[in-house]
Design a protein around this motif. Structure first.
Motif, short mmCIF file in Angstrom:
data_model
loop_
_atom_site.label_atom_id
_atom_site.label_comp_id
_atom_site.label_asym_id
_atom_site.label_seq_id
_atom_site.Cartn_x
_atom_site.Cartn_y
_atom_site.Cartn_z
N LEU A 1 55.36 46.37 31.60
CA LEU A 1 54.40 47.23 30.89
C LEU A 1 52.98 47.02 31.41
CD1 LEU A 1 55.50 46.99 27.13
CD2 LEU A 1 55.27 49.08 28.47
N ILE A 2 52.57 45.77 31.49
CA ILE A 2 51.21 45.47 31.95
C ILE A 2 51.00 45.97 33.37
CG2 ILE A 2 49.63 43.60 32.54
CD1 ILE A 2 50.92 42.04 30.15
N THR A 3 51.96 45.71 34.24
CA THR A 3 51.84 46.15 35.63
C THR A 3 51.78 47.67 35.72
OG1 THR A 3 52.97 44.15 36.38
CG2 THR A 3 52.87 46.00 37.92
N GLY A 4 52.61 48.36 34.94
CA GLY A 4 52.60 49.82 34.93
C GLY A 4 51.29 50.39 34.42
N ILE A 5 50.77 49.81 33.36
CA ILE A 5 49.49 50.27 32.80
C ILE A 5 48.36 49.99 33.78
CG2 ILE A 5 47.81 49.88 30.95
CD1 ILE A 5 50.32 49.48 29.11
N GLU A 6 48.41 48.82 34.44
CA GLU A 6 47.40 48.51 35.47
C GLU A 6 47.48 49.52 36.61
OE1 GLU A 6 45.10 46.03 36.10
OE2 GLU A 6 45.38 44.73 34.38
N LEU A 7 48.68 49.90 37.02
CA LEU A 7 48.83 50.87 38.10
C LEU A 7 48.25 52.22 37.70
CD1 LEU A 7 49.91 51.84 40.84
CD2 LEU A 7 52.11 52.25 39.72
N ILE A 8 48.62 52.71 36.54
CA ILE A 8 48.10 54.01 36.08
C ILE A 8 46.58 53.97 35.95
CG2 ILE A 8 48.07 55.61 34.11
CD1 ILE A 8 51.08 54.77 33.70
N THR A 9 46.07 52.89 35.37
CA THR A 9 44.62 52.75 35.22
C THR A 9 43.94 52.67 36.58
OG1 THR A 9 44.94 51.60 33.12
CG2 THR A 9 42.78 51.37 34.17
N GLY A 10 44.53 51.91 37.50
CA GLY A 10 43.96 51.80 38.84
C GLY A 10 43.92 53.14 39.56
N ILE A 11 44.98 53.91 39.43
CA ILE A 11 45.00 55.24 40.07
C ILE A 11 43.90 56.12 39.50
CG2 ILE A 11 46.34 57.36 40.28
CD1 ILE A 11 48.86 55.54 40.54
N ILE A 12 43.72 56.07 38.19
CA ILE A 12 42.68 56.89 37.56
C ILE A 12 41.28 56.37 37.89
CG2 ILE A 12 41.68 57.62 35.34
CD1 ILE A 12 44.62 57.55 34.25
N VAL A 13 41.06 55.09 37.61
CA VAL A 13 39.72 54.51 37.72
C VAL A 13 39.29 54.29 39.17
CG1 VAL A 13 38.39 52.41 37.19
CG2 VAL A 13 39.83 53.44 35.44
N GLY B 1 34.53 36.34 36.95
CA GLY B 1 33.10 36.41 36.70
C GLY B 1 32.57 37.73 36.16
N TYR B 2 33.39 38.76 36.11
CA TYR B 2 32.96 40.06 35.60
C TYR B 2 34.19 40.85 35.16
CZ TYR B 2 34.43 41.82 40.16
OH TYR B 2 35.17 42.14 41.27
N SER B 3 33.92 41.95 34.47
CA SER B 3 34.99 42.83 34.03
C SER B 3 34.47 44.25 34.01
CB SER B 3 35.52 42.41 32.66
OG SER B 3 36.69 43.15 32.34
N HIS B 4 35.24 45.16 33.46
CA HIS B 4 34.89 46.58 33.38
C HIS B 4 35.44 47.11 32.06
CE1 HIS B 4 35.22 50.93 34.40
NE2 HIS B 4 34.11 50.67 35.08
N ILE B 5 34.79 48.12 31.51
CA ILE B 5 35.21 48.66 30.22
C ILE B 5 36.66 49.15 30.25
CG2 ILE B 5 34.31 50.98 30.71
CD1 ILE B 5 34.33 49.22 27.28
N SER B 6 37.11 49.61 31.40
CA SER B 6 38.50 50.06 31.50
C SER B 6 39.47 48.92 31.21
CB SER B 6 38.79 50.66 32.88
OG SER B 6 38.58 49.71 33.90
N ILE C 1 41.12 55.25 42.26
CA ILE C 1 41.42 56.27 43.26
C ILE C 1 40.77 57.61 42.90
CG2 ILE C 1 43.25 57.58 44.37
CD1 ILE C 1 45.00 55.04 44.20
N PHE C 2 41.02 58.12 41.68
CA PHE C 2 40.46 59.42 41.31
C PHE C 2 38.96 59.37 41.01
CE2 PHE C 2 44.91 60.73 39.76
CZ PHE C 2 45.22 61.28 40.99
N LEU C 3 38.53 58.36 40.25
CA LEU C 3 37.11 58.27 39.86
C LEU C 3 36.26 57.48 40.86
CD1 LEU C 3 37.50 57.73 36.01
CD2 LEU C 3 37.06 59.87 37.25
N HIS C 4 36.89 56.83 41.82
CA HIS C 4 36.20 56.06 42.87
C HIS C 4 35.26 54.99 42.32
CE1 HIS C 4 37.75 58.94 45.77
NE2 HIS C 4 37.28 59.92 45.01
N LEU C 5 35.67 54.31 41.23
CA LEU C 5 34.83 53.27 40.64
C LEU C 5 35.03 51.91 41.30
CD1 LEU C 5 35.02 54.25 36.86
CD2 LEU C 5 33.19 54.71 38.51
N ASN C 6 36.12 51.76 42.04
CA ASN C 6 36.38 50.52 42.79
C ASN C 6 36.25 49.26 41.94
OD1 ASN C 6 36.78 52.05 45.18
ND2 ASN C 6 34.56 52.20 45.40
N VAL C 7 36.91 49.26 40.80
CA VAL C 7 36.87 48.11 39.90
C VAL C 7 37.65 46.95 40.49
CG1 VAL C 7 37.44 47.30 37.58
CG2 VAL C 7 36.55 49.62 37.91
N TRP C 8 38.76 47.21 41.15
CA TRP C 8 39.52 46.18 41.85
C TRP C 8 40.23 46.78 43.04
CZ3 TRP C 8 41.38 48.18 37.25
CH2 TRP C 8 42.64 48.74 37.28
#
Length: 110
Positions: free
Chosen positions: A69-81, A30-35, A83-90
């Protein structure tokens, strides 16, 4: 240096991948994020590049590499978005077999 046509091809692949990724996510939850647009675009470009190797890669191996590849990119993005930025996208922290709440086995194989 890559020629202009290759840059255009990568740009088109990036845009298609980003748009499709966001649309899939919107239709699923039902929603997404720019990341996710950036993740989808990067994943699409990298996966399409698997056919550019000088040797042939079997379809099954391409699928496994793509999943990793997808899982690795999701992990890196999740850590940045998340954990570090505290955006809580997922947050997968309640799922079994999760890693840092950013990826989980269920999401990686579905």
């Amino acid at each position: 240096m890559l020629n202009l046509n290759i840059w255009r091809e990568y740009l088109v692949l990036f845009l298609i991948g980003g748009i499709v990724y966001v649309l899939i996510e919107i239709s699923y939850r039902g929603y997404s994020h720019i990341s996710m647009f950036l993740v989808g675009g990067l994943c699409f470009v990298l996966i399409s590049s698997l056919n550019e190797f000088p040797f042939k890669i079997s379809l099954v191996l391409q699928m496994i590499i793509s999943c990793l590849l997808i899982t690795g990119i999701e992990l890196i993005t999740g850590i940045i978005v998340n954990i570090f930025l505290h955006l809580n996208v997922w947050d997968y922290s309640l799922e079994k077999f999760n890693f840092l709440g950013q990826i989980c086995l269920k999401a990686s194989i579905t």
